[in-house]
Enzyme design. Structure first.
Site, PDB file in Angstrom:
ATOM      1  N   TYR A  92      -1.873  -0.936  10.442  1.00  0.00           N
ATOM      2  CA  TYR A  92      -1.995  -1.191   8.995  1.00  0.00           C
ATOM      3  C   TYR A  92      -0.721  -0.736   8.280  1.00  0.00           C
ATOM      4  CZ  TYR A  92      -3.845  -1.085   4.216  1.00  0.00           C
ATOM      5  OH  TYR A  92      -4.038  -1.308   2.868  1.00  0.00           O
ATOM      6  N   SER A 121       0.865  -1.187   0.000  1.00  0.00           N
ATOM      7  CA  SER A 121       0.000   0.000   0.000  1.00  0.00           C
ATOM      8  C   SER A 121       0.896   1.230   0.000  1.00  0.00           C
ATOM      9  CB  SER A 121      -0.849  -0.008   1.282  1.00  0.00           C
ATOM     10  OG  SER A 121      -1.490   1.239   1.466  1.00  0.00           O
TER      11      SER A 121
END
Ligand code: NAD
Length: 252
Positions: free
Chosen positions: A156, A143
């Site tokens: 995350y 990401s």
């Protein structure tokens, strides 16, 4: 174009979003696709969509946080199709949207188990098989939060940084075994995960869109096309990279 005829692509989290788009794109290009997914309903729907489009796919129930389940899923792939050419370790969760001090040990452990464990165990099982076959291609889905910090998403962001570390390490360790390992780093991309996130506040999507120079969110197909190129025969030389699919976000 049929870039993946006679090739088998194993994709985790292929029941939704980026994983589903990737499964459909591989199948369209001739690959036999394995949908390794914890959600049986959505995983089987992806298989149906592939078959409706004239492709070939297999659903395998798999929780990527379990090394036993991933190993079994790769084994089922070999039983069904006889080989494994491509691994896409895509399954992931967004976790809790909260500051570090409001994240619990359970929040942290869950995200690490799925987002990092899934990539680690996935690559172990895939690489063992690829070595037997003298090569293969792997793409891990990280990401932009694996490159930069993400306010309200500490675990995350940590998990996606870890995905890049594992990707680079595997690329170095297996480059002489003819295995190429890369990561893709999407910016906000329309999927179940992001649609849930933007639903928490009015105008959030507009505000998030404004920071992306290209002026829009990614679509799952945008990310799938990068994954396909990295796994194609057109890519022999790119390995150990984290390709930023971000509409220019990190260019500035
Ligand atoms: N959508 C974005 O904006 C975005 C941005 C950057 C990175 N990503 C990453 O892309 C990947 C795909 O996410 P998405 O946006 O398509 O989300 P999504 O929620 O639409 O899809 C994720 C899929 O993973 C599956 N999954 C979750 N936990 C699993 C487990 N333990 N075992 C097997 N499957 C599991 C889900 O059932 C779902 O089908 C994730 O790794 C995510 O972190 C997404």
């Amino acid at each position: 174009m049929s870039r993946f005829i006679n090739q088998v692509a194993f994709i985790t989290g292929a029941g939704s979003g980026i994983g589903r788009a990737t499964a459909l794109a591989f199948a369209e290009q001739g690959a036999q696709v394995v949908v390794a997914e914890v959600n049986e309903l959505s995983g089987r729907q992806t298989v149906e969509l592939v078959e409706q489009a004239g492709g070939q796919a297999l659903f395998v129930a798999c929780n990527v946080a379990s090394p036993v389940e991933i190993e079994a899923a790769v084994h089922q792939t070999i039983l069904a199709y006889g080989r494994l050419d491509i691994g896409v370790n895509n399954a992931g969760i967004g976790g809790k949207f909260a500051r570090l001090t409001d994240q619990t040990q359970a929040d942290f452990d869950q995200i690490m188990a799925i987002n990092v464990g899934g990539v680690f165990y996935g690559m172990q099982a895939q690489i063992r098989q690829m070595i037997k076959q003298s090569g293969g291609k792997i793409v891990n889905v990280s990401s932009i939060a694996g490159i930069r910090g993400m306010a309200m998403g500490g675990p995350y962001s940590a998990s996606k940084h870890a995905v890049i570390g594992l990707t680079k390490t595997a690329a170095l360790e297996y480059v002489r075994k003819n295995i190429r390992v890369n990561a893709v780093c999407p910016v906000y991309t329309h999927s179940t995960m992001v649609d849930e996130l933007i639903s928490v506040a009015p105008n959030l999507e507009d505000r998030m869109r404004k920071v992306i120079p290209i002026g829009r969110f990614g679509e799952p197909q945008d990310i799938a096309q990068a994954i396909l190129w990295l796994c194609s025969n057109e890519n022999e030389f790119c390995t150990g990279q984290a390709i930023q699919m971000d509409g220019g976000l990190t260019a500035g």
